[in-house]
Design an enzyme around this catalytic site. Structure first.
Site, PDB file in Angstrom:
ATOM      1  N   SER A 126     -43.877  36.873 -15.119  1.00 42.93           N
ATOM      2  CA  SER A 126     -44.614  38.133 -15.077  1.00 42.93           C
ATOM      3  C   SER A 126     -44.756  38.622 -13.629  1.00 42.93           C
ATOM      4  O   SER A 126     -43.757  38.802 -12.939  1.00 42.93           O
ATOM      5  CB  SER A 126     -45.971  37.955 -15.764  1.00 42.93           C
ATOM      6  OG  SER A 126     -46.623  39.190 -15.957  1.00 42.93           O
ATOM      7  N   ASP A 182     -42.711  42.061 -25.998  1.00 43.81           N
ATOM      8  CA  ASP A 182     -43.673  41.957 -24.894  1.00 43.81           C
ATOM      9  C   ASP A 182     -44.520  43.234 -24.800  1.00 43.81           C
ATOM     10  O   ASP A 182     -43.988  44.312 -24.530  1.00 43.81           O
ATOM     11  CB  ASP A 182     -42.915  41.737 -23.582  1.00 43.81           C
ATOM     12  CG  ASP A 182     -43.816  41.337 -22.429  1.00 43.81           C
ATOM     13  OD1 ASP A 182     -45.000  41.717 -22.445  1.00 43.81           O
ATOM     14  OD2 ASP A 182     -43.331  40.654 -21.513  1.00 43.81           O
ATOM     15  N   HIS A 214     -45.603  38.426 -24.504  1.00 44.69           N
ATOM     16  CA  HIS A 214     -45.708  38.169 -23.064  1.00 44.69           C
ATOM     17  C   HIS A 214     -46.068  36.706 -22.858  1.00 44.69           C
ATOM     18  O   HIS A 214     -47.217  36.350 -22.568  1.00 44.69           O
ATOM     19  CB  HIS A 214     -46.760  39.082 -22.442  1.00 44.69           C
ATOM     20  CG  HIS A 214     -46.696  39.132 -20.945  1.00 44.69           C
ATOM     21  ND1 HIS A 214     -45.584  39.585 -20.263  1.00 44.69           N
ATOM     22  CD2 HIS A 214     -47.599  38.777 -19.989  1.00 44.69           C
ATOM     23  CE1 HIS A 214     -45.809  39.514 -18.964  1.00 44.69           C
ATOM     24  NE2 HIS A 214     -47.012  39.021 -18.774  1.00 44.69           N
TER      25      HIS A 214
END
Length: 245
Positions: A126, A182, A214
């Site tokens: 991320s 996601d 995610h």
């Protein structure tokens, strides 16, 4: 940003003689400890015994998308609505460049300690994956590999201006992976990053994990282990191969 208080990274020493290093960077709101179990997963088959893992901890900073409340972050996020446009719009360039300098310093410290640059991999998840990708591609040394999970290219509109010349990591293998469900870092942003990097001539492999949000999954972690094993083979194995010739 330059005077941020930073905790020393979490270090996972090599089991055998230290010949390679992986710097793996966590995402927004997490700490290096959040990826310690993944490191154990990667090391369970004893293929990465010569690798030291560095798991940095982000400083606590105000995050605009979190109503200005402080949380661990590598740079400010102005909006989290899952759209590609929101993450590319009004990026925290000062925060990004401050974190970039920090990661370049971590890389240099490993080199100064005797680890060749081409035995170092940087990456993350991320926000951490975005920093790993950006810091790796702008490093002034050729690295072994770059990992970007559920992430995207920072400062993409001016990225080409920020890459050093010569481009040391033009051919460095980049492992990208993204879940197509996601809701935080939109899958489209991942594919846009892949396409942009390929257009610029970078060596990108992109894997899609259907239905994954995610997060990471075991299949993805296994693929990362394979990538690390390929990019950071045991020095002992190399020596044995030469002696047999």
């Amino acid at each position: 940003m330059a005077s941020l208080a930073r905790r020393p990274p979490l270090l996972v020493p090599a089991v055998a003689r230290h010949t390679a290093t992986v710097i793996f960077i966590h995402g927004l709101g997490d700490t290096g400890h959040g990826w310690a179990s993944a490191v154990e997963q990667w090391r369970r088959r004893q293929r990465l015994d010569e690798v030291k893992f560095i798991l940095p901890h982000a400083p606590s900073i105000p995050i605009t998308a979190n109503w200005g409340m402080k949380m661990p972050g590598w740079y400010d996020i102005f909006a989290i609505d899952g759209s590609a446009e929101a993450l590319r719009r009004n990026e925290d360039e000062a925060g990004i460049l401050t974190s970039q300098a920090y990661f370049h310093d971590l890389i240099q410290k490993e080199i100064d300690s005797g680890i060749p640059a081409d035995r170092i991999v940087i990456g993350g998840f991320s926000q951490g994956g975005a920093m790993g990708l950006f810091s790796g591609l702008t490093a002034k040394c050729k690295l072994a590999g770059i990992i970007a999970l559920s992430s995207y290219l920072l400062l993409s509109l001016k990225f080409a201006e920020l890459v050093p010349k010569p481009e040391f990591n033009k051919e460095t293998p980049i492992f990208m992976a993204h879940g197509d469900a996601d809701p935080v870092v939109n899958y489209k942003l991942g594919t846009m990053t892949r396409d942009l990097l390929k257009e610029m001539g970078y060596n990108v492999k992109f894997t899609t994990y259907p239905g994954m949000g995610h997060s990471a999954c075991l299949e993805e972690l296994d693929a990362i282990e394979d990538f690390l094993t390929e990019r950071l083979p045991k020095v002992a194995d190399k020596s044995e191969q030469k002696s047999e010739l």
